[in-house]
Write an enzyme that holds these catalytic residues in place. Structure first.
Site, PDB file in Angstrom:
ATOM      1  N   LYS A  74       0.778  -1.206   0.109  1.00  0.00           N
ATOM      2  CA  LYS A  74      -0.035  -0.042  -0.038  1.00  0.00           C
ATOM      3  C   LYS A  74       0.777   1.102  -0.007  1.00  0.00           C
ATOM      4  CE  LYS A  74      -3.913  -2.143   2.247  1.00  0.00           C
ATOM      5  NZ  LYS A  74      -5.165  -1.925   3.227  1.00  0.00           N
ATOM      6  N   GLY A 134      -3.404  -0.968  17.237  1.00  0.00           N
ATOM      7  CA  GLY A 134      -2.902  -1.259  15.860  1.00  0.00           C
ATOM      8  C   GLY A 134      -2.753   0.112  15.140  1.00  0.00           C
ATOM      9  N   TYR A 230     -12.904  -9.509   9.613  1.00  0.00           N
ATOM     10  CA  TYR A 230     -14.287  -9.951   9.166  1.00  0.00           C
ATOM     11  C   TYR A 230     -14.148 -11.542   8.848  1.00  0.00           C
ATOM     12  CZ  TYR A 230     -12.464 -10.052   4.440  1.00  0.00           C
ATOM     13  OH  TYR A 230     -11.574 -10.518   3.034  1.00  0.00           O
ATOM     14  N   GLY A 251     -16.150  -6.511  11.300  1.00  0.00           N
ATOM     15  CA  GLY A 251     -15.261  -6.094  10.034  1.00  0.00           C
ATOM     16  C   GLY A 251     -15.913  -6.269   8.766  1.00  0.00           C
TER      17      GLY A 251
END
Length: 292
Positions: A74, A134, A230, A251
């Site tokens: 990313k 996080g 999720y 999530g």
């Protein structure tokens, strides 16, 4: 009229289990499109296609409409793009690339995905004092989203304190009207005792990462709890919070909203979120049955 043709893909490492192809293609087909979504796992590709720069160049040549980008690329992908959206530039992370007019433009739909999910599922959640566990790529996007929605005091922690402090420093510059601090993971009990909400932006609770990011004894019925994980739909953290009667946010919504936002960027068409959400629940259930 001929159906709209769309060619997209996902760049990442070890992405065989991604739901993105099924999710995007099903919505595209439901919209009457010829929609193709390919996994571009750089661990499995060879030659020029085995690098981020190479795959971006090849995607231009092959006529891709867009690419999603996941861990660990990313940040790296930004060096090979022609332009960044304002939010992607602020976050220093790109999870969506759109090819238009010969140019590659980077966007970030992680932060919008979390914000939309929070607003949908916990519209009355107090953002007075929020604790976030996080501070990686997803963590920075979630922090940005929480502060954009009006978080007054955000405390960030991470097993890597330097990473938490970098997130803190970035958010302080972007949101000077909010209080943002960072604490070591071992000191989270104090801030959590005063918090109105808790966000898990780590993989803990995901398949292969058992456990909870904080001891369940620190949860309270009046503390809303959100998780970016999720798979499974209900993580041990969400299950423990729900058992106490606390408001919870899994999530799945973030995952679908970020995918829906990317879909709209790729196609110019507004997707049906509820249809995509129902589909991802089906995919998770099918995966769970196969693993049983």
């Amino acid at each position: 009229m001929a159906a709209q043709s769309v060619l997209c893909g996902l760049i990442g490492d070890g992405i065989d289990g991604s739901f993105s192809p099924a999710l995007h293609e099903a919505e595209g087909h439901a919209q009457g499109m010829n929609y193709v979504y390919r996994l571009l796992d750089l661990e499995r590709l060879h030659g020029a296609a085995a690098t981020v720069e190479g795959i971006i160049d090849l995607a231009r040549q092959w006529g891709f409409d867009g690419l999603n980008v996941t861990h660990p690329y990313k940040q790296q992908v930004m060096a090979y793009l022609d332009e960044l959206s304002p939010d992607a530039a602020r976050l220093e992370a790109v999870n969506t690339v759109v090819f238009t007019g010969g140019r590659a433009v980077g966007h970030n739909t992680d932060w919008t995905g979390f914000g939309s999910s929070l607003g949908r599922e916990l519209p009355s959640a107090s953002l007075d004092r929020v604790v976030q566990i996080g501070a990686g790529g997803a963590g920075v996007a979630v922090a940005y989203s929480a502060l954009t929605r009006g978080a007054g005091h955000l405390t960030v922690t991470d097993v890597d304190l330097d990473r938490a402090e970098h997130c803190r420093d970035t958010m302080r510059k972007l949101f000077p009207g909010s209080v943002v601090d960072a604490v070591p993971a071992s000191e989270i009990a104090g801030p959590l005792a005063e918090a109105s909400g808790l966000i898990n932006a780590t993989p803990i609770g995901m398949v292969g990462f058992p456990g909870t990011p904080v001891p369940v004894e620190l949860l309270r019925p009046d503390l809303w709890v959100a998780d970016v994980v999720y798979r499974p739909i209900e993580t041990p953290l969400i299950r423990a919070a729900r058992a106490l009667g606390a408001p919870t946010l899994g999530g799945a919504g973030m995952n679908v909203f970020q995918a829906a936002d990317a879909f709209q960027l790729f196609t110019g068409v507004t997707p049906d979120f509820e249809r995509m959400y129902a589909h991802v629940l089906t995919l998770v259930e099918q995966q769970s049955l196969r693993a049983a």
